[in-house]
Design an enzyme around this catalytic site. Structure first.
Site, PDB file in Angstrom:
ATOM      1  N   ASP A  50       0.881  -1.064  -0.035  1.00  0.00           N
ATOM      2  CA  ASP A  50      -0.008   0.086   0.047  1.00  0.00           C
ATOM      3  C   ASP A  50       0.950   1.283  -0.016  1.00  0.00           C
ATOM      4  OD1 ASP A  50       0.711  -0.277   2.588  1.00  0.00           O
ATOM      5  OD2 ASP A  50      -1.180  -0.188   3.478  1.00  0.00           O
ATOM      6  N   SER A  51       2.194   0.867   0.304  1.00  0.00           N
ATOM      7  CA  SER A  51       3.110   1.949  -0.331  1.00  0.00           C
ATOM      8  C   SER A  51       3.078   2.826  -1.527  1.00  0.00           C
ATOM      9  CB  SER A  51       4.634   1.744  -0.066  1.00  0.00           C
ATOM     10  OG  SER A  51       4.767   0.532  -0.734  1.00  0.00           O
ATOM     11  N   LYS A 118      -0.963  -9.692   3.220  1.00  0.00           N
ATOM     12  CA  LYS A 118      -0.281  -8.999   4.268  1.00  0.00           C
ATOM     13  C   LYS A 118      -1.293  -7.857   5.304  1.00  0.00           C
ATOM     14  CE  LYS A 118       3.175  -5.938   4.264  1.00  0.00           C
ATOM     15  NZ  LYS A 118       2.677  -4.775   5.172  1.00  0.00           N
ATOM     16  N   GLU A 120      -1.158  -5.645   9.028  1.00  0.00           N
ATOM     17  CA  GLU A 120      -0.524  -4.868  10.336  1.00  0.00           C
ATOM     18  C   GLU A 120      -1.231  -5.269  11.227  1.00  0.00           C
ATOM     19  OE1 GLU A 120       0.226  -0.772   9.356  1.00  0.00           O
ATOM     20  OE2 GLU A 120       0.903  -1.320   7.221  1.00  0.00           O
ATOM     21  N   GLU A 187       9.364  -3.790  10.799  1.00  0.00           N
ATOM     22  CA  GLU A 187       9.624  -2.657  10.038  1.00  0.00           C
ATOM     23  C   GLU A 187       9.959  -1.609  11.196  1.00  0.00           C
ATOM     24  OE1 GLU A 187       7.915   1.146   7.202  1.00  0.00           O
ATOM     25  OE2 GLU A 187       6.568  -0.937   7.349  1.00  0.00           O
TER      26      GLU A 187
END
Length: 270
Positions: A50-51, A118, A120, A187
């Site tokens: 999503d970066s 993925k 978070e 991260e």
């Protein structure tokens, strides 16, 4: 008799997990077929992150990325890359509860050729992870600095600087492993706790800004290839001055057009 080419060997979760403590996992982001095809033979993992909301759409954070956006770019990446393990980020709000998460994860699997999704979050996401894996979805975890929590955290802050954070990070990692995540992204975590987590859990860790002791590393391609010069995180190493190279090429093209040197006779039809 026709010659048949050998089938392309797709990287699987088993392949990646077998690299634990053996061989570093090479991962990179990609958002389109062109770059995915370029990266294909060189990496183990491609993350459709999503970066892209920041590096592709020039937004300030990842939060406005949508499921439709992630599906669109995942399809493009899958069209270009045939061998890497392809992970699709679940964007902000797309896994707020089990029903929503299942619906969106199943869409990723039905509408793209992604290998995994993925999400978070730490131990609070363990039940959700188990629900997804029970349905056959491969889940990659992500702890530490979590971009989808940037507004709650008040910015992009490194984690693991005190004992309380270190304890939570380790608990998160162990809970997610037990729940069934196949890989774990670390991260923005201080090196000692990233090393400890990597040693404690049996699944591979993939680091970004978390030191060299993780089982693999990932970078955003436009960062490592030097396409952004306005801000560069400490952990990014530039392997190319991409922006400068592209701008120089465009300048040469523009100069040739202005001077009447392009197209020439060999580049014209008669």
């Amino acid at each position: 008799m026709s010659m048949q080419t050998a089938p392309i060997k797709k990287t699987t979760l088993n392949h990646l997990q077998a690299k634990k403590n053996q061989e570093k996992i090479i991962a990179i982001t990609a958002y389109d077929a062109l770059f995915a095809q370029i990266f294909d033979p060189l990496v183990d993992v491609i993350l459709v992150g999503d970066s892209l909301n920041m590096s592709f759409f020039n937004q300030n954070d990842t939060l406005s990325a949508s499921v439709e956006m992630m599906l669109y770019h995942t399809k493009a990446v899958c069209a270009g890359a045939k061998t890497p393990f392809i992970i699709t980020d679940m964007p902000f709000g797309s896994y707020k509860d089990e029903k929503t998460a299942l619906k969106n994860a199943i869409r990723v699997y039905k509408e793209t050729q992604a290998s995994a999704i993925k999400l978070e979050g730490g131990k609070e996401k363990a039940k959700l992870v188990k629900t997804l894996t029970d349905e056959g979805v491969i889940v990659v975890g992500h702890i530490g600095l979590m971009p989808q929590f940037v507004r709650l955290d008040g910015g992009y802050k490194i984690k693991g600087k005190n004992e309380e954070q270190q304890k939570k990070l380790l608990e998160d990692a162990l809970s997610l492993e037990e729940a069934g995540v196949g890989l774990l992204v670390l991260e923005g975590i201080t090196t000692p706790i990233a090393q400890k987590i990597t040693q404690k859990i049996k699944i591979p860790t993939i680091g970004i800004g978390s030191g060299k002791d993780c089982d693999g590393q990932i970078l955003v391609w436009s960062d490592m290839l030097g396409f952004f010069d306005s801000f560069k995180p400490k952990f990014v190493r530039e392997y190319l001055k991409g922006k400068e190279l592209v701008q120089n090429a465009i300048k040469q093209y523009a100069d040739d057009v202005k001077k009447g040197n392009f197209p020439n006779e060999l580049e014209s039809y008669h």
